[in-house]
Motif scaffolding. Structure first.
Motif, short mmCIF file in Angstrom:
data_model
loop_
_atom_site.label_atom_id
_atom_site.label_comp_id
_atom_site.label_asym_id
_atom_site.label_seq_id
_atom_site.Cartn_x
_atom_site.Cartn_y
_atom_site.Cartn_z
N ARG A 25 -29.90 -36.88 -0.89
CA ARG A 25 -28.92 -37.88 -0.45
C ARG A 25 -27.99 -37.32 0.62
O ARG A 25 -27.72 -37.98 1.62
N LEU A 26 -27.51 -36.09 0.42
CA LEU A 26 -26.60 -35.49 1.40
C LEU A 26 -27.36 -34.90 2.58
O LEU A 26 -26.82 -34.83 3.68
N VAL A 281 -20.31 -34.07 6.48
CA VAL A 281 -21.00 -34.98 5.57
C VAL A 281 -21.57 -36.17 6.33
O VAL A 281 -21.88 -37.20 5.74
N GLY A 282 -21.73 -36.01 7.66
CA GLY A 282 -22.32 -37.05 8.48
C GLY A 282 -23.27 -36.46 9.51
O GLY A 282 -23.93 -35.46 9.26
N ASP A 294 -20.60 -24.21 19.26
CA ASP A 294 -21.55 -24.08 18.17
C ASP A 294 -21.79 -25.46 17.61
O ASP A 294 -21.03 -26.40 17.86
N ARG A 295 -22.88 -25.59 16.85
CA ARG A 295 -23.23 -26.86 16.21
C ARG A 295 -22.94 -26.77 14.71
O ARG A 295 -23.16 -25.73 14.08
N LEU A 296 -22.45 -27.86 14.18
CA LEU A 296 -22.30 -27.98 12.73
C LEU A 296 -23.18 -29.14 12.30
O LEU A 296 -22.90 -30.30 12.58
N GLU A 297 -24.29 -28.78 11.63
CA GLU A 297 -25.27 -29.78 11.24
C GLU A 297 -24.83 -30.50 9.98
O GLU A 297 -23.86 -30.12 9.32
N ARG A 298 -25.56 -31.54 9.64
CA ARG A 298 -25.27 -32.30 8.43
C ARG A 298 -25.33 -31.38 7.21
O ARG A 298 -26.24 -30.55 7.07
N ALA A 299 -24.34 -31.50 6.33
CA ALA A 299 -24.24 -30.73 5.09
C ALA A 299 -24.04 -29.24 5.33
O ALA A 299 -24.24 -28.44 4.41
N LEU A 321 -16.37 -35.72 8.53
CA LEU A 321 -16.17 -34.36 8.07
C LEU A 321 -15.08 -34.31 7.01
O LEU A 321 -14.18 -35.15 6.99
N VAL A 322 -15.17 -33.30 6.14
CA VAL A 322 -14.11 -33.01 5.19
C VAL A 322 -13.43 -31.73 5.65
O VAL A 322 -14.09 -30.70 5.82
N ALA A 323 -12.12 -31.81 5.89
CA ALA A 323 -11.33 -30.66 6.36
C ALA A 323 -10.36 -30.25 5.25
O ALA A 323 -9.69 -31.11 4.67
#
Length: 355
Positions: A25-26, A281-282, A294-299, A321-323
């Motif tokens: 799911r995530l 989370v997206g 840099d890249r921040l991928e899903r999860a 995102l959760v910060a």
């Protein structure tokens, strides 16, 4: 040193209450291809679940090593402590978690010779329409009444139950008995600790306990139980930044949690007094900073060190995102929310906010 967003290995826990929502799911990769995935410890400086840097010039160093060598640059100017102060997880609550509590600071030091307890908060990423949490006691029951309810597993007789939905945040101080699930996917932020006492008749792996051990666990839980707080789900307080939205879900002396929904580029300014953790989370985002991008991928999750400076977050489409961070409550929480028109009573409902 040229600082950059730091990514870490994530320890996996395979407890009985889970299935595979974190992967399916995530959308988290780099997890076991089969079996239950109950928790992934995204940012952790805790003992055997210690995160190790996976990217950049610091690759191979543990979070504990970085915290000890660079407390001002990593965590924040003037910060000192025994370990990185934030621990965060994704939790698959496909099944119900055992009913349990975590020690507060005073109890952790008095009973467990630990530097701190475990106040935590849950941010609901997904929940079925009938999903609920248990958090806190309905009244001041006697020890005998609580013991009997827990032996009968009649948790609703003594505990408060609330419905939850995606976007809710629940701030749970140490000492407050609680559980969540079934049918939920949760992001958790907490103090760096793994202290816990359980009243359930099985352990985390679903194995039954003998009666003596089970009753001993209940009594140990009752020894640490507090009833000073009745946590409730909170939809958060929104701060608009252009087309973007920062929703403050909870705040207290140990951490603050925000949900960022970004429709356009967003500049997170320099915060030399604190670092920030980001969990995506997206859809993927690009992080632009003074030393590169840099890249921040899903999860995926990362730490934005205190010495990093401003970071521009560029969403591919619409970012979610959760910060999290250890706040200066006046500077980071109270004043921005007051300026946005929120009353002090509303701000205090976020957790433990005084000012």
């Amino acid at each position: 040193m040229k600082w950059y967003p730091i990514k870490l290995t994530a320890a996996v826990r395979e407890y009985a209450f889970a299935q595979r929502a974190i992967a399916d799911r995530l959308g988290k990769k780099d997890v076991p291809p089969t079996g239950k995935i109950a928790e992934t410890w995204e940012i952790s400086g805790y003992k055997e679940a210690m995160g190790t840097v996976t990217n950049g010039a610091l690759a191979g160093q543990t979070l504990q090593q970085l915290t000890e060598m660079h407390p001002d640059e990593l965590v924040g100017e003037g910060w000192r402590g025994p370990h990185f102060p934030l621990l965060q997880k994704f939790i698959d609550a496909t099944g119900m978690l055992p009913v349990h509590l975590h020690a507060d600071d005073e109890t952790a030091q008095r009973l467990h010779n630990a530097p701190n307890g475990k106040t935590e908060a849950w941010h609901i990423l997904w929940a079925a329409p009938d999903a609920t949490i248990l958090a806190g006691l309905k009244s001041d029951f006697s020890r005998e009444e609580l013991f009997e309810a827990f032996v009968q597993q009649d948790y609703d007789a003594v505990m408060l139950r609330y419905p939850i939905q995606a976007g809710d945040t629940i701030y749970v101080p140490g000492g407050i008995i609680h559980a969540f699930g079934p049918d939920a996917l949760v992001f958790e932020i907490q103090q760096t600790s793994d202290l816990g006492q359980f009243v359930s008749p099985t352990n985390l792996y679903g194995e039954p306990l003998d009666e003596e051990k089970w009753h001993s666990n209940i009594n140990a839980t009752l020894d640490e139980l507090k009833n000073h707080d009745r946590p409730r789900p909170h939809a958060g307080l929104e701060l608009k930044v252009g087309k973007n939205s920062r929703i403050v879900g909870c705040a207290g002396p140990y951490f603050a949690l925000e949900r960022w929904r970004l429709k356009e580029n967003y500049l997170d300014p320099a915060h030399p007094h604190r670092c920030t953790t980001l969990s995506n989370v997206g859809d993927p985002v690009t992080l632009n900073f003074a030393g590169g991008s840099d890249r921040l991928e899903r999860a995926q999750s990362c730490i934005l060190p205190a010495a990093l400076g401003g970071v521009e977050i560029v969403p591919d489409t619409e970012a979610s995102l959760v910060a999290c961070y250890v706040p200066d409550l006046a500077q980071d929480i109270i004043e921005p929310l007051r300026q946005a028109g929120y009353r002090d009573r509303q701000i205090q409902e976020l957790g433990e906010v005084k000012g």
